[in-house]
Write a protein that holds these residues in place. Sequence first.
Motif, PDB file in Angstrom:
ATOM      1  N   ALA A  71       0.818  -1.217   0.000  1.00  0.00           N
ATOM      2  CA  ALA A  71       0.000   0.000   0.000  1.00  0.00           C
ATOM      3  C   ALA A  71       0.851   1.266   0.000  1.00  0.00           C
ATOM      4  CB  ALA A  71      -0.940  -0.001   1.209  1.00  0.00           C
ATOM      5  N   SER A  72       1.942   1.238   0.739  1.00  0.00           N
ATOM      6  CA  SER A  72       2.727   2.457   0.935  1.00  0.00           C
ATOM      7  C   SER A  72       3.747   2.747  -0.158  1.00  0.00           C
ATOM      8  CB  SER A  72       3.456   2.387   2.274  1.00  0.00           C
ATOM      9  OG  SER A  72       4.401   1.333   2.253  1.00  0.00           O
ATOM     10  N   GLN A  73       4.102   1.737  -0.919  1.00  0.00           N
ATOM     11  CA  GLN A  73       5.212   1.837  -1.878  1.00  0.00           C
ATOM     12  C   GLN A  73       5.127   3.082  -2.759  1.00  0.00           C
ATOM     13  OE1 GLN A  73       5.547  -1.464  -4.563  1.00  0.00           O
ATOM     14  NE2 GLN A  73       7.677  -1.029  -4.996  1.00  0.00           N
ATOM     15  N   GLY A  74       6.137   3.922  -2.639  1.00  0.00           N
ATOM     16  CA  GLY A  74       6.253   5.122  -3.465  1.00  0.00           C
ATOM     17  C   GLY A  74       5.364   6.278  -3.028  1.00  0.00           C
ATOM     18  N   ILE A  75       4.605   6.094  -1.952  1.00  0.00           N
ATOM     19  CA  ILE A  75       3.714   7.157  -1.493  1.00  0.00           C
ATOM     20  C   ILE A  75       4.176   7.683  -0.133  1.00  0.00           C
ATOM     21  CG2 ILE A  75       1.341   7.781  -0.872  1.00  0.00           C
ATOM     22  CD1 ILE A  75       0.420   5.515  -2.795  1.00  0.00           C
ATOM     23  N   VAL A  76       4.248   6.792   0.842  1.00  0.00           N
ATOM     24  CA  VAL A  76       4.734   7.119   2.184  1.00  0.00           C
ATOM     25  C   VAL A  76       5.576   5.944   2.660  1.00  0.00           C
ATOM     26  CG1 VAL A  76       2.766   8.608   2.807  1.00  0.00           C
ATOM     27  CG2 VAL A  76       2.668   6.165   3.318  1.00  0.00           C
ATOM     28  N   SER A  77       6.291   6.124   3.748  1.00  0.00           N
ATOM     29  CA  SER A  77       7.086   5.011   4.288  1.00  0.00           C
ATOM     30  C   SER A  77       6.175   4.016   5.004  1.00  0.00           C
ATOM     31  CB  SER A  77       8.151   5.538   5.254  1.00  0.00           C
ATOM     32  OG  SER A  77       7.535   6.017   6.437  1.00  0.00           O
ATOM     33  N   VAL A  78       6.631   2.795   5.130  1.00  0.00           N
ATOM     34  CA  VAL A  78       5.884   1.766   5.850  1.00  0.00           C
ATOM     35  C   VAL A  78       5.654   2.181   7.308  1.00  0.00           C
ATOM     36  CG1 VAL A  78       5.924  -0.634   6.661  1.00  0.00           C
ATOM     37  CG2 VAL A  78       6.587  -0.098   4.303  1.00  0.00           C
ATOM     38  N   PRO A  79       6.700   2.667   8.025  1.00  0.00           N
ATOM     39  CA  PRO A  79       6.451   3.097   9.405  1.00  0.00           C
ATOM     40  C   PRO A  79       5.421   4.232   9.508  1.00  0.00           C
ATOM     41  CG  PRO A  79       8.801   2.837   9.043  1.00  0.00           C
ATOM     42  CD  PRO A  79       8.137   2.715   7.706  1.00  0.00           C
ATOM     43  N   PHE A  80       5.463   5.156   8.548  1.00  0.00           N
ATOM     44  CA  PHE A  80       4.489   6.250   8.567  1.00  0.00           C
ATOM     45  C   PHE A  80       3.079   5.711   8.395  1.00  0.00           C
ATOM     46  CE2 PHE A  80       1.696   9.303   6.604  1.00  0.00           C
ATOM     47  CZ  PHE A  80       1.867  10.428   7.386  1.00  0.00           C
ATOM     48  N   LEU A  81       2.891   4.816   7.420  1.00  0.00           N
ATOM     49  CA  LEU A  81       1.557   4.261   7.176  1.00  0.00           C
ATOM     50  C   LEU A  81       1.067   3.491   8.398  1.00  0.00           C
ATOM     51  CD1 LEU A  81      -0.872   3.864   5.395  1.00  0.00           C
ATOM     52  CD2 LEU A  81       0.320   1.951   4.286  1.00  0.00           C
ATOM     53  N   SER A  82       1.965   2.757   9.024  1.00  0.00           N
ATOM     54  CA  SER A  82       1.600   2.023  10.233  1.00  0.00           C
ATOM     55  C   SER A  82       1.141   2.983  11.329  1.00  0.00           C
ATOM     56  CB  SER A  82       2.781   1.185  10.720  1.00  0.00           C
ATOM     57  OG  SER A  82       2.473   0.543  11.927  1.00  0.00           O
ATOM     58  N   CYS A  83       1.866   4.072  11.504  1.00  0.00           N
ATOM     59  CA  CYS A  83       1.482   5.074  12.516  1.00  0.00           C
ATOM     60  C   CYS A  83       0.140   5.715  12.164  1.00  0.00           C
ATOM     61  CB  CYS A  83       2.559   6.142  12.652  1.00  0.00           C
ATOM     62  SG  CYS A  83       4.037   5.586  13.507  1.00  0.00           S
ATOM     63  N   PHE A  84      -0.058   6.016  10.898  1.00  0.00           N
ATOM     64  CA  PHE A  84      -1.325   6.600  10.447  1.00  0.00           C
ATOM     65  C   PHE A  84      -2.488   5.657  10.754  1.00  0.00           C
ATOM     66  CE2 PHE A  84      -4.382   6.629   6.826  1.00  0.00           C
ATOM     67  CZ  PHE A  84      -5.093   7.750   7.215  1.00  0.00           C
TER      68      PHE A  84
END
Length: 145
Positions: A21-34
């Motif tokens: 889901a996050s690839q090229g948009i946001v980082s994996v840690p950021f998406l997890s926090c979101f």
Amino acid sequence: MEIGYIFKEFRTSKRITLQEASQGIVSVPFLSCFERGLTDISFTHLLELLSRINVQLSEFEFLYQMRNDDDNDLLPNFQRAYQNGDIKQLQNYLTIWENKSGKFATLQTIQLKMMLTTLGAATITNEERTILEDYFQKIENWTFF
């Protein structure tokens, strides 16, 4: 319910990983926090992520509204207090938001101060005007504004 939780519900129901889901948009840690409600996300990034997992904004909004009580949606409460000229209630909301941190809290505080200003019960500082100008200049998609 935070919008991140709704996003996660869609993502996991489609069996899409955080990485996919996050690839090229946001980082994996950021998406997890979101998804856990620990950080805010820009509207542009949210739209990109929804597109990635093939969810229309209208679907997302519908599920969000289904999962939340009307009392949790603050804008109608702010508007109702403003339209009723309820300075005391707006000041109560302002006190709550002034004690929170983050960009969203700052914008909510300024919004409430603007409402109170038009009712003759507050003023907006030059610093707050600058924050709004900077915020509006960074908006890339004005579809819902």
